[in-house]
Design a protein around this motif. Structure first.
Motif: not given
Length: 864
Positions: A702-704, A816-826
């Protein structure tokens, strides 16, 4: 021609007398040991040199190695480190070797290892007293005189106090008495076997303490000189002839010109009055030959060389073993490990005067009966000039050499510690006076002499009672506020005289007897005290029977029974002491019993190391150290060796988490995979896996934000149940780019199906020892979280949420998703479904992103 055996019509009686002496010596051994065991103490100071000797015993018995890397409480000198930076004892190995059987027995019985090893000095001192009895008898004195000398040394000198501890002086004393006895018999009989035994016991004394190679030089000199003088005697009597003639004279009442042997170098009878006996002796033991009389110096030198050759035969094996021992430890057969600053730097007269006359360490203060030595010693010298010269030289050598030692008083000890091994030799000079006490005299002074002797003897005994009743370090600790070296205060200042200040400490709180219970309603351990007193009572009865009986058929069974009673009562007392194990030690032992066999132990327990060593009986590889803010390079290297050799490392520490002194814990948390941090009594047990490749981390990556990746997890202690503590180890990875990030805190939340928080553990990565701001590009950090589930929690828990936040404001780091956009926090882990769930805050539905099978039965930790 008559046979020399015709001289021995009393030979059978003589042999019976010799057997009686050996039986009495055995009874002395049992009696001294049983009385000593009454004053037995379980004291082994963790910060004293005794701990180093115990460490070598432990290493030899547990791991069959010479290094003592597990000893951490006694600061080492740089000279004590050998190849690979392993630490070694600077003391002679004999003390530790002799204790190995005791340690081995304790490992296999429900008794403490430290408790059992502390019996060693009781045993060797009792054996030394038995040998001293035989030596005095060999000198020709009666059994009562021999018993008096033994009683004085055993109970009227600091020997008794030293027997309670684990210093090497009692072992040295045994070796010295054995070597002196063997030398005397060798000179008396001229048998090579006794010369060999003298060399062997001389070597044993050196193995007990290296300086004895110098201190005991009078012994081989005595042997060589006596051999060189033998040519002067026209008649030489062998010991068998002497004992037979003496026994015959005693049994028949025949009067001769014989008196007890007048020369230590030969038990020579004055010409026997019986003409036939004279003829036999003259014919059988001729005087010097013509060549011997023409070339006396050559003959003298030859005899001396032959004598020293046989002495060397006995010494050589021990010398070779010591050289090999030193070579293995330090790569140098002559290296010992003593520091360069431990030297003979004191003016000799200062130390000698101190050991004889200072109020704090005077020989005469601690044994007042020795005040008679200057008056009675001359008679002993006249009777045994050569032997007395040798014994006197040994005493003078000890006084002079240790008088020049940098700490001549022996530091924190009772009395003059360094001359304790020669106290029996000093007592020999009283033998002639003891023998003369039975002579009646009309003189008032002579009539009062026994009273004076009795008073001085009782005073000597009383001084030792004070010493054995209270640990002498107790008073010295009280002086620490006055001086960081309180032992120096006691040397000359009468205000701090140790004996006087020990007397007020003789209370329940400070009594140094193992059977005393210092707290609680009961003052004594009744079971242990009963066993001790039963042992004393029966050994006393056995002693009386053996002493009065002259029949082997009576003495031997009595000694066997006495020995059996001593063994059984000693074991019973030790077993009873073991029933008082404290809860923390019990918890530690229980925890280590569960360790896999490929586990290594690092113990950081300076304040609890003695109970730990007493009861931790598994032979797992072990290191010892003390927590320090900046780990010493030596412990760093050792831990690296452990990491390369063992897949698991368990760390026992008495320090709480996150204190500044936890340098070693911080280092391990940064480099190893921690899979547990559990309370064990009042301590903590940290569990590490040394090889990350062996840990089965599961899940995708997972990418933070801020270049932080969660690259899998491992679970131990699961499944999630009420009352259980589980460890979730997270694997974080920093991105390869150089990123400046703040210090984040990781949260691990166990939640119910409806999202309610049940339990949590919030902590910076690796307990804060690997803060996110310090991460280097590409660095991997293993982060353990121990989560305690409440006892009243609902069953069926299976959801765990993981994320990071900024502690200053609680703001979470977004995924962050593969494009670098925020996608949740846990990240939510659905353990029940063996699925990894990605939950978005505020999302109505969960979206499953991947599935990973978890092997909960194996705790998902180690590859099979």
């Amino acid at each position: 021609m008559l046979n020399p055996s015709d001289l021995n019509p009393g030979q059978d009686l003589s042999r019976r007398l010799e057997v009686a002496d050996f039986a009495r010596a055995a009874a002395v051994f049992l009696l001294v040991f049983s009385i000593y065991f009454v004053s037995y103490s379980r004291t082994l100071p963790s910060a004293a040199d005794e701990m180093v000797d115990f460490g070598l015993t432990q290493s030899l018995a547990k791991w069959q190695i010479f290094s003592i890397d597990q000893v951490s409480t006694v600061g080492p000198n740089p000279e004590e480190f050998g190849p690979g930076d392993h630490r070694y004892s600077k003391y002679g190995p004999l003390q530790a070797v002799l204790a190995v059987p005791l340690f081995w027995v304790a490992q296999r019985l429900p008794i403490g290892a430290v408790d059992t090893v502390l019996l060693l000095n009781h045993l060797v001192t009792a054996l030394a007293m038995a040998l001293l009895f035989l030596l005095v008898r060999r000198l020709g004195y009666g059994p009562v005189v021999a018993l008096g000398i033994v009683a004085l040394v055993a109970f009227g000198t600091p020997v008794w106090v030293h027997a309670k501890r684990y210093f090497g002086e009692p072992t040295m004393m045994l070796c010295i008495i054995a070597s002196v006895t063997a030398a005397y018999v060798a000179v008396s009989t001229r048998r090579p076997i006794w010369l060999v035994l003298t060399g062997l016991t001389f070597g044993a004394a050196v193995a007990a303490k290296y300086v004895n190679a110098v201190l005991l030089l009078p012994i081989p000199i005595y042997l060589a000189w006596s051999a060189a003088q033998e040519w002067k005697r026209p008649v030489r009597y062998r010991s068998e002839a002497i004992s037979g003639a003496w026994a015959t004279r005693q049994s028949s009442g025949m009067q001769t010109s014989y008196s007890p042997p007048s020369e230590g170098e030969g038990e020579a009878l004055s010409p026997v009055s019986h003409p036939q006996a004279q003829a036999v002796v003259l014919a059988s033991f001729p005087g010097p030959s013509e060549k011997q009389e023409r070339f006396p110096m050559v003959w003298r030198l030859t005899q001396a060389v032959i004598t020293l050759f046989w002495f060397g035969v006995g010494l050589a094996p021990v010398a070779v073993l010591l050289f090999l021992y030193n070579y293995v430890r330090f790569g140098d057969p002559l290296a010992t490990g003593y520091a360069h600053w431990e030297t003979f730097s004191t003016p000799m007269w200062v130390g000698v005067a101190g050991m004889l006359f200072s109020p704090g360490k005077s020989l005469f203060v601690y044994t007042p009966l020795f005040l008679l030595v200057p008056f009675w010693g001359l008679g002993f010298v006249r009777r045994f000039p050569a032997f007395a010269a040798m014994v006197g030289a040994l005493i003078v050598f000890h006084l002079c050499l240790y008088g020049a030692w940098w700490v001549w008083w022996g530091a924190w000890t009772w009395g003059p510690r360094f001359i304790a091994p020669i106290l029996p030799l000093i007592a020999l000079f009283l033998a002639e006076g003891f023998a003369g006490l039975k002579v009646r005299s009309q003189s008032l002074g002579r009539a009062l002499l026994p009273v004076l002797v009795a008073l001085l003897g009782l005073l000597s005994f009383a001084v030792q009672i004070v010493g054995v009743s209270v640990d002498y370090t107790t008073y010295l600790v009280q002086l620490l506020p006055l001086n960081p070296k309180p032992d120096t205060l006691t040397l000359y200042d009468l205000r701090y005289q140790p004996i006087l200040h020990q007397i007020p400490l003789m209370t329940r709180q400070w009594f140094d007897f193992a059977w005393i219970v210092r707290t609680g309603p009961s003052v004594i351990n009744a079971t242990a005290l009963t066993a001790v007193l039963v042992g004393v009572g029966i050994t006393m009865a056995c002693f009386v029977v053996v002493w009065l009986s002259g029949r082997v058929r009576v003495m031997l069974p009595v000694l066997v029974v006495g020995s059996a009673v001593v063994v059984l009562t000693t074991y019973s007392a030790l077993y009873s002491y073991g029933q008082t194990i404290d809860p923390t030690t019990a918890a530690v032992v229980t925890a280590i019993q569960k360790a896999p066999p490929d586990t290594a132990i690092l113990q950081l327990l300076p304040d609890h190391v003695i109970p730990y060593d007493n009861w931790q009986k598994r032979s797992l590889p072990e290191l010892g150290w003390i927590e320090e803010p900046n780990p010493n390079p030596i412990i760093v290297q050792r831990l690296q060796q452990f990491e390369a050799s063992y897949p698991r490392l368990w760390v026992l520490t008495q320090t709480p988490p996150k204190v500044p002194s936890n340098g070693i814990e911080a280092m391990l948390d940064r480099s190893l995979v921690q899979v547990g941090d559990d309370p064990v009594g009042s301590f903590r047990l940290l569990q590490y896996v040394t090889r990350p490749a062996n840990v089965r981390f599961v899940g995708p990556t997972w990418q933070f934000a801020d270049g932080i990746e969660l690259d899998g997890f491992a679970l131990t202690g699961g499944p999630l149940r009420p009352g259980r503590t589980v460890d979730l180890t997270l694997r974080w990875r920093a991105s390869k780019e150089v990123i400046s990030r703040p210090d984040y805190t990781v949260f691990v939340h166990i939640v119910s199906d409806d999202g309610k928080l049940v339990a949590q553990h919030d902590d910076p990565p690796a307990s804060g020892y690997a803060s996110t701001s310090s991460w280097r590009p590409g660095q991997v950090v293993y982060d353990d979280h121990a989560i305690a589930i409440p006892n009243d929690a609902a069953t069926g828990l299976h959801l765990v949420q993981v994320g990071l936040y900024l502690p200053s404001n609680g703001k979470r780091v977004p995924l962050v998703d593969s494009s670098g956009k925020p996608d949740g926090d846990s990240v939510t882990l659905d353990l029940a479904a063996n699925a990894l769930m990605d939950r978005r805050v505020g999302a109505d539905l969960a979206r499953e992103v991947s599935e990973v099978t978890l092997d909960l039965a194996a705790n998902a930790l180690m590859d099979p």
